[in-house]
Write a protein that holds these residues in place. Structure first.
Motif, mmCIF file in Angstrom:
data_model
loop_
_atom_site.group_PDB
_atom_site.id
_atom_site.type_symbol
_atom_site.label_atom_id
_atom_site.label_comp_id
_atom_site.label_asym_id
_atom_site.label_seq_id
_atom_site.Cartn_x
_atom_site.Cartn_y
_atom_site.Cartn_z
ATOM 1 N N ARG A 67 0.826 -1.207 0.000
ATOM 2 C CA ARG A 67 0.000 0.000 0.000
ATOM 3 C C ARG A 67 0.862 1.260 0.000
ATOM 4 N NH1 ARG A 67 -1.998 0.684 5.036
ATOM 5 N NH2 ARG A 67 -2.510 -1.536 4.961
ATOM 6 N N TRP A 114 -9.818 7.631 -7.840
ATOM 7 C CA TRP A 114 -10.778 6.546 -7.913
ATOM 8 C C TRP A 114 -10.068 5.279 -7.462
ATOM 9 C CZ3 TRP A 114 -13.513 6.980 -13.366
ATOM 10 C CH2 TRP A 114 -14.228 8.186 -13.419
ATOM 11 N N ASP A 115 -10.587 4.650 -6.406
ATOM 12 C CA ASP A 115 -10.047 3.386 -5.905
ATOM 13 C C ASP A 115 -10.988 2.290 -6.374
ATOM 14 O OD1 ASP A 115 -8.991 1.277 -4.515
ATOM 15 O OD2 ASP A 115 -9.213 2.156 -2.520
ATOM 16 N N ALA A 149 -12.141 -1.613 -4.280
ATOM 17 C CA ALA A 149 -11.520 -0.972 -3.120
ATOM 18 C C ALA A 149 -11.294 -1.908 -1.943
ATOM 19 C CB ALA A 149 -12.381 0.219 -2.676
ATOM 20 N N GLY A 175 -11.113 -0.368 1.444
ATOM 21 C CA GLY A 175 -10.962 1.077 1.261
ATOM 22 C C GLY A 175 -9.638 1.640 1.730
ATOM 23 N N ALA A 192 -7.896 4.320 -0.684
ATOM 24 C CA ALA A 192 -8.660 5.569 -0.758
ATOM 25 C C ALA A 192 -8.582 6.344 0.548
ATOM 26 C CB ALA A 192 -10.118 5.271 -1.105
ATOM 27 N N ALA A 212 -14.477 5.408 -3.715
ATOM 28 C CA ALA A 212 -14.189 3.976 -3.611
ATOM 29 C C ALA A 212 -15.277 3.207 -4.342
ATOM 30 C CB ALA A 212 -14.126 3.549 -2.144
ATOM 31 N N GLU A 263 -16.693 -0.527 -5.109
ATOM 32 C CA GLU A 263 -16.609 -1.913 -4.629
ATOM 33 C C GLU A 263 -17.949 -2.612 -4.886
ATOM 34 O OE1 GLU A 263 -15.927 -5.378 -3.542
ATOM 35 O OE2 GLU A 263 -14.200 -4.027 -3.337
ATOM 36 N N CYS A 293 -18.415 -3.055 1.261
ATOM 37 C CA CYS A 293 -18.834 -1.653 1.286
ATOM 38 C C CYS A 293 -19.099 -1.196 2.716
ATOM 39 C CB CYS A 293 -20.078 -1.455 0.424
ATOM 40 S SG CYS A 293 -19.756 -1.470 -1.355
ATOM 41 N N ILE A 321 -15.788 -0.560 4.294
ATOM 42 C CA ILE A 321 -15.226 0.710 3.822
ATOM 43 C C ILE A 321 -15.828 1.871 4.598
ATOM 44 C CG2 ILE A 321 -15.084 2.297 1.858
ATOM 45 C CD1 ILE A 321 -15.016 -0.199 0.038
ATOM 46 N N LEU A 374 -18.607 6.547 -1.693
ATOM 47 C CA LEU A 374 -18.625 5.097 -1.876
ATOM 48 C C LEU A 374 -19.676 4.714 -2.901
ATOM 49 C CD1 LEU A 374 -17.833 2.217 -1.055
ATOM 50 C CD2 LEU A 374 -19.369 2.441 0.922
#
Length: 406
Positions: free
Chosen positions: A243, A259-260, A263, A266, A269, A281, A283, A289, A292, A306
């Motif tokens: 990371r 934009w991840d 994700a 997360g 992001a 993010a 996903e 989610c 995240i 998100l």
């Protein structure tokens, strides 16, 4: 028309010491106004003999902006508190009408007054507002020895801040509440976050915090590479070492949009936002989610946008062109990278990580077609092996990165 003659909207900062402390230029703009906008407190300072039309703030604020737009070209004067350009209405109106429309005359703001009272160098203090914003924003700024100035939402905010500091392991922090700074109602209250039991006072207050962690507190940096255990995850995450290398390639900067994609929890992001950027993010997994959203709140980035859904289909839900895109999953999917490349802003960075042979082959193809950089990241961590220790390798990661030409 010159910029000077185009200005029709003046914004006058007023301190707790009232109109008497407003400079002559500001008083002249108030006296010559055809329209006055302000809160009840500020409008009450204006003599009843003043013939201007009077407007008060409306909710939502966009309704007030519409009121002003309908009076464009008239001499409009907005009465504001302190410095209108420090988390103030001047920022909003500047975006709405452009700088050439504005004449701004600030008074000393809450941050300057707090710094003067405490003797803190303003350039060494992190300044933020919780007015109309989530309390969890504070979590991104917890560092030992750091100094914070916080604009409160209301009289309850100091106790809420003390509670969050205590919960995050910073209960030993000094907390000073400064009410109605610079005026006859000024009051200063001092205490420690843990055990804060001071009754709520004035709604108009600024909080000063000198951060002091307690034993066992998690010490988290804004430099990318937070410990994996700082995140709630199901194992689907970009590990700490990878990371940090990924974010180094993405190059976070203040205000830039990431934009991840795919994700996971997360982590990329969130670290991008902790470094000062904005992020979306994407996903497809509902459970992830939720992870995240939980991580965004606990790590001080509640404004992370998100989107639940698959990429690249989800790209269509996002307006604008991002400054960076990270493809953390699904890179082997047809057109995933190509559509991301089309949406990326000129000069932006595209970074993609792969751990499977299929995804790695895809990245090798992008490298052959587009150029860029291809890197293999191999990390081993020391772990117990019976009574001893040995190196346990993580799955190698192939990383592709390329900057889009300007």
């Amino acid at each position: 028309m010159t910029a000077k003659s185009a200005a029709w909207l003046s914004i006058i900062g007023i301190g707790e010491d009232g109109l008497d402390a407003v400079a002559p230029a500001g008083r002249a703009l108030i006296e010559g106004a055809e329209v006055l906008l302000g809160g009840d407190r500020h409008l009450a300072m204006i003599p009843a003999s003043h013939k201007a039309e009077r407007l008060t703030w409306r909710t939502p604020l966009s309704d007030t902006v519409a009121d002003l737009a309908a009076r464009k070209g008239r001499a409009v004067c907005v009465l504001a508190t302190g410095d209108p350009m420090s988390y103030g209405i001047g920022v909003t109106l500047g975006r709405a009408f452009g700088r050439d429309a504005l004449t701004v005359l600030p008074a000393p703001g809450a941050f300057s007054l707090a710094a003067a009272h405490l003797g803190w160098p303003l350039e060494e203090v992190t300044r933020l507002t919780l007015h109309g914003r989530p309390l969890s924003l504070l979590s991104a700024h917890l560092e030992p020895g750091a100094r914070l100035f916080i604009l409160s939402e209301n009289a309850e905010t100091p106790a809420q801040v003390a509670g969050l500091l205590t919960a995050e392991g910073y209960g030993a922090s000094s907390v000073v509440v400064l009410e109605h700074l610079g005026g006859p109602k000024q009051r200063v209250i001092e205490g420690v976050a843990r055990g804060w039991d001071i009754p709520a006072g004035a709604d108009l207050n600024t909080i000063a915090v000198l951060l002091q962690p307690e034993p066992g507190a998690a010490i988290l940096s804004k430099v990318p590479g937070l410990p994996d255990e700082a995140f709630h995850h199901d194992g689907q995450m970009t590990k700490r070492e990878v990371r940090a290398a990924t974010l180094a390639k993405l190059m976070p900067r203040r205000g830039a949009m990431l934009w991840d994609v795919g994700a996971g929890c997360g982590s990329v992001a969130i670290e991008w936002m902790r470094a000062g950027g904005k992020a979306v993010a994407i996903e497809r997994d509902k459970t992830r989610c939720r992870l995240i959203a939980r991580n965004a709140a606990s790590l001080g980035t509640p404004h992370l946008d998100l989107i639940e859904g698959p990429a690249p289909e989800a790209y269509g839900e996002i307006k604008g062109a991002p400054d960076a895109i990270f493809l953390g999953g699904g890179v082997s999917k047809s057109s995933m990278a190509e559509i991301a490349w089309e949406r990326l802003a000129p000069g932006g960075m595209l970074v993609a990580n792969a751990v499977t042979m299929e995804s790695e082959t895809r990245l090798a193809g992008l490298f052959a077609d587009w150029g860029g950089d291809l890197t293999r990241i191999a990390v081993s961590r020391l772990e117990p092996v019976g009574p001893y220790h040995g190196w346990r390798p993580l799955m190698p990661v192939t990383q592709y990165s390329i900057r889009k030409p300007l």
